[in-house]
Design an enzyme around this catalytic site. Sequence first.
Site, PDB file in Angstrom:
ATOM      1  N   LYS A   1       0.841  -1.206   0.000  1.00  0.00           N
ATOM      2  CA  LYS A   1       0.000   0.000   0.000  1.00  0.00           C
ATOM      3  C   LYS A   1       0.881   1.262   0.000  1.00  0.00           C
ATOM      4  O   LYS A   1       0.616   2.215  -0.735  1.00  0.00           O
ATOM      5  CB  LYS A   1      -0.929  -0.008   1.226  1.00  0.00           C
ATOM      6  CG  LYS A   1      -2.059  -1.029   1.095  1.00  0.00           C
ATOM      7  CD  LYS A   1      -2.843  -1.255   2.379  1.00  0.00           C
ATOM      8  CE  LYS A   1      -3.845  -2.395   2.177  1.00  0.00           C
ATOM      9  NZ  LYS A   1      -4.619  -2.732   3.383  1.00  0.00           N
TER      10      LYS A   1
ATOM     11  N   GLN B   1      -4.861  -1.268   9.603  1.00  0.00           N
ATOM     12  CA  GLN B   1      -4.786  -2.604   9.020  1.00  0.00           C
ATOM     13  C   GLN B   1      -5.429  -3.634   9.956  1.00  0.00           C
ATOM     14  O   GLN B   1      -5.125  -3.672  11.149  1.00  0.00           O
ATOM     15  CB  GLN B   1      -3.310  -2.958   8.733  1.00  0.00           C
ATOM     16  CG  GLN B   1      -3.103  -4.268   7.998  1.00  0.00           C
ATOM     17  CD  GLN B   1      -3.650  -4.271   6.571  1.00  0.00           C
ATOM     18  OE1 GLN B   1      -3.745  -3.231   5.919  1.00  0.00           O
ATOM     19  NE2 GLN B   1      -4.016  -5.439   6.084  1.00  0.00           N
TER      20      GLN B   1
ATOM     21  N   ASP C   1     -11.204   3.003   4.089  1.00  0.00           N
ATOM     22  CA  ASP C   1     -11.631   1.605   3.939  1.00  0.00           C
ATOM     23  C   ASP C   1     -13.155   1.472   3.781  1.00  0.00           C
ATOM     24  O   ASP C   1     -13.646   0.410   3.398  1.00  0.00           O
ATOM     25  CB  ASP C   1     -11.249   0.816   5.200  1.00  0.00           C
ATOM     26  CG  ASP C   1      -9.873   0.161   5.098  1.00  0.00           C
ATOM     27  OD1 ASP C   1      -9.566  -0.375   4.030  1.00  0.00           O
ATOM     28  OD2 ASP C   1      -9.140   0.181   6.097  1.00  0.00           O
TER      29      ASP C   1
HETATM   30  N1  GUN Z   1      -7.019  -6.551   6.084  1.00  0.00           N
HETATM   31  C1  GUN Z   1      -7.287  -7.268   4.980  1.00  0.00           C
HETATM   32  N2  GUN Z   1      -7.854  -6.492   4.023  1.00  0.00           N
HETATM   33  C2  GUN Z   1      -7.936  -5.258   4.545  1.00  0.00           C
HETATM   34  C3  GUN Z   1      -8.426  -4.017   4.046  1.00  0.00           C
HETATM   35  O1  GUN Z   1      -8.915  -3.886   2.924  1.00  0.00           O
HETATM   36  N3  GUN Z   1      -8.325  -2.962   4.904  1.00  0.00           N
HETATM   37  C4  GUN Z   1      -7.831  -3.077   6.164  1.00  0.00           C
HETATM   38  N4  GUN Z   1      -7.807  -1.990   6.922  1.00  0.00           N
HETATM   39  N5  GUN Z   1      -7.381  -4.211   6.654  1.00  0.00           N
HETATM   40  C5  GUN Z   1      -7.426  -5.290   5.842  1.00  0.00           C
END
Ligand code: GUN
Length: 281
Positions: A49, A93, A116
Amino acid sequence: MAQLIDGRALSKKIQEKITKEVASLKFRPGLAVVLVGEDPASQIYVKSKERACRAVGFYSEKIVLEKNIAQDKLLTVIKKLNKNPKIHGILVQLPLPKHLDEKIVIDNIDPKKDVDVFHPYNVGELCLKKTLPKLDDLLAPCTPKGVMRMLEEYKIDLEGKKAVVLGRSNLIGKPIALMLLAKNATVEICHSRTKNLAKTSAQADILIAAIGKANFVKKTMVKKGAVVIDVGINRSKQGLVGDVDFKEVEKIAGYITPVPGGVGPMTIACLLENTLLLAKK
Ligand code: GUN
């Protein structure tokens, strides 16, 4: 043989478009990624990311916190980011260590910075949509939005089609179902308690696999010519594998996404899209 839906190529195309747009802006969109603990999979996701943010010219901050951090300390970090004018999107996350309450943590992210789209306000907004706006203008969770982008790119008609979603998670299953519904698909959600799951799955024109079980979807569970989107990322002895038994299913599906190179890169592209969207607001 099914036609491959190439998430890597589409993600690249979206990232190029974002890079151009960022260069024309008078400010830099900023994303903060908060990582608690040392979960190896989360570390990999967070790294990609960050890399993607830099590649398109965003400002990015990675905040790594020790795995035993107290909940109130984590909330203090989030509240600071809520006030930081350089930051337009905040991503915590998941999963978080067990002693932390994910719901309380998400509730404390400013909905205007909820990149998100996990905050109840934004989930509610998505749920209330009767039709889906252009994806460029839509704030929706990154992975489900990535799936919709793929269906759009390959001109998959959803109107009146039977879509079956395997999995009912708040992150994937539920929001995908909402978005497919808003595109006038007839949607059925299957999960671990569903009776005759294989039979329902085999009726799908569009099958979304998001259950987190390696190679779970076999060819007997897929209708000939169906569009099969594999959201699974499972670590196995053979490396990364999806929820769909690709070798079997590609022989009968009409379209299929690979793992890796399918939905995964699209999640990142849509994270960047959401950051840009929030920054412009
Ligand atoms: N863990 C797995 N996929 C995601 C996501 O799209 N966002 C976040 N914040 N955590 C994750």
